[in-house]
Scaffold this motif. Structure first.
Motif, PDB file in Angstrom:
ATOM      1  N   ASP A 129      -1.434   5.051  -8.956  1.00  0.00           N
ATOM      2  CA  ASP A 129      -2.741   5.308  -8.343  1.00  0.00           C
ATOM      3  C   ASP A 129      -3.846   4.583  -9.121  1.00  0.00           C
ATOM      4  O   ASP A 129      -5.016   4.780  -8.870  1.00  0.00           O
TER       5      ASP A 129
ATOM      6  N   THR B  30      -8.855   1.855  -9.031  1.00  0.00           N
ATOM      7  CA  THR B  30      -9.368   3.112  -8.499  1.00  0.00           C
ATOM      8  C   THR B  30     -10.314   3.734  -9.523  1.00  0.00           C
ATOM      9  O   THR B  30     -10.390   3.277 -10.662  1.00  0.00           O
TER      10      THR B  30
ATOM     11  N   ARG C  84      -0.161   5.282   0.505  1.00  0.00           N
ATOM     12  CA  ARG C  84      -1.186   6.307   0.702  1.00  0.00           C
ATOM     13  C   ARG C  84      -0.546   7.576   1.226  1.00  0.00           C
ATOM     14  O   ARG C  84       0.283   7.538   2.135  1.00  0.00           O
ATOM     15  N   THR C  85      -0.947   8.699   0.637  1.00  0.00           N
ATOM     16  CA  THR C  85      -0.510  10.001   1.131  1.00  0.00           C
ATOM     17  C   THR C  85      -1.731  10.910   1.249  1.00  0.00           C
ATOM     18  O   THR C  85      -2.653  10.837   0.435  1.00  0.00           O
TER      19      THR C  85
ATOM     20  N   GLY D 269      -5.739   0.292  -5.905  1.00  0.00           N
ATOM     21  CA  GLY D 269      -5.663   0.482  -4.467  1.00  0.00           C
ATOM     22  C   GLY D 269      -5.299  -0.841  -3.825  1.00  0.00           C
ATOM     23  O   GLY D 269      -4.915  -1.797  -4.507  1.00  0.00           O
TER      24      GLY D 269
ATOM     25  N   LYS E 158       0.838  -1.203   0.000  1.00  0.00           N
ATOM     26  CA  LYS E 158       0.000   0.000   0.000  1.00  0.00           C
ATOM     27  C   LYS E 158       0.873   1.252   0.000  1.00  0.00           C
ATOM     28  O   LYS E 158       1.931   1.298   0.621  1.00  0.00           O
TER      29      LYS E 158
ATOM     30  N   ASP F 251      -6.322  13.071  -0.848  1.00  0.00           N
ATOM     31  CA  ASP F 251      -6.058  11.770  -0.243  1.00  0.00           C
ATOM     32  C   ASP F 251      -5.878  10.791  -1.395  1.00  0.00           C
ATOM     33  O   ASP F 251      -6.800  10.550  -2.168  1.00  0.00           O
ATOM     34  N   SER F 252      -4.665  10.259  -1.540  1.00  0.00           N
ATOM     35  CA  SER F 252      -4.354   9.382  -2.657  1.00  0.00           C
ATOM     36  C   SER F 252      -3.875   8.028  -2.140  1.00  0.00           C
ATOM     37  O   SER F 252      -2.925   7.965  -1.357  1.00  0.00           O
ATOM     38  N   THR F 253      -4.545   6.975  -2.580  1.00  0.00           N
ATOM     39  CA  THR F 253      -4.146   5.629  -2.192  1.00  0.00           C
ATOM     40  C   THR F 253      -3.844   4.831  -3.446  1.00  0.00           C
ATOM     41  O   THR F 253      -4.626   4.813  -4.387  1.00  0.00           O
TER      42      THR F 253
END
Length: 166
Positions: free
Chosen positions: A98, A107, A68-69, A101, A66, A80-82
């Motif tokens: 991206d 995504t 995520r930031t 996920g 994973k 919010d990016s996962t």
């Protein structure tokens, strides 16, 4: 900031209109840069160009891990990016996207895949290359307008400052 960078031996040029490339020589070793890229507490210090900040980073530094930031900034900016780490080669490179996920679920809209390269120059410095590969020319142009070269260049300097202390 001038986005024109002289291409030197070993540097990478964009392969098509969907790629954006940033190359810098940083005064830190590949191991220091890799650690700064794969440690959440360190990433929060450098990952967003000031005055933006990254108060939350979740990263599992392994293939399929994973990534995520959460970024915050002026004018109530919040992103919010996962995504997932596609390839992690210790002290050499990191590829993330991206497009997927956790658990490889697609995504809603893939924007880009990034490849980060750490090339050891043998003198305590590293040729750092960030390649952003987009699904469309329009997305690449949008990313460029968002300030890819200036923002990612500033982030590279912030990364260097954090990594050099390790």
């Amino acid at each position: 900031m001038d986005k024109t960078v002289e291409i030197k031996a070993g540097e990478i040029k964009p392969q098509n209109e969907r790629e954006l490339v940033l190359t810098r020589v940083l005064k830190a070793t590949p191991a220091q840069l890799f650690k700064a890229w794969t440690t959440p507490e360190l990433m929060t210090q450098w990952f967003a160009p000031k005055p933006y900040e990254t108060p939350l980073v979740e990263i599992e530094p392994r293939d399929g891990g994973k990534f995520r930031t959460v970024m915050k900034g002026p004018d109530d900016f919040h992103m919010d990016s996962t995504g997932v780490l596609l390839k992690v080669e210790k002290d050499r490179r990191i590829i993330f996207t991206d497009a997927f996920g956790p658990d490889w679920k697609p995504t809603e809209k893939a924007f880009f895949t990034a490849e980060i390269l750490f090339d050891d120059l043998g003198d305590g410095s590293t040729r750092y290359t960030a390649i952003a590969r987009h699904w469309s020319v329009e997305d690449a142009k949008e990313h460029e307008k968002m300030g890819f070269h200036g923002g990612w260049g500033q982030v590279a300097s912030q990364l260097e400052a954090v990594a050099a202390k390790l």
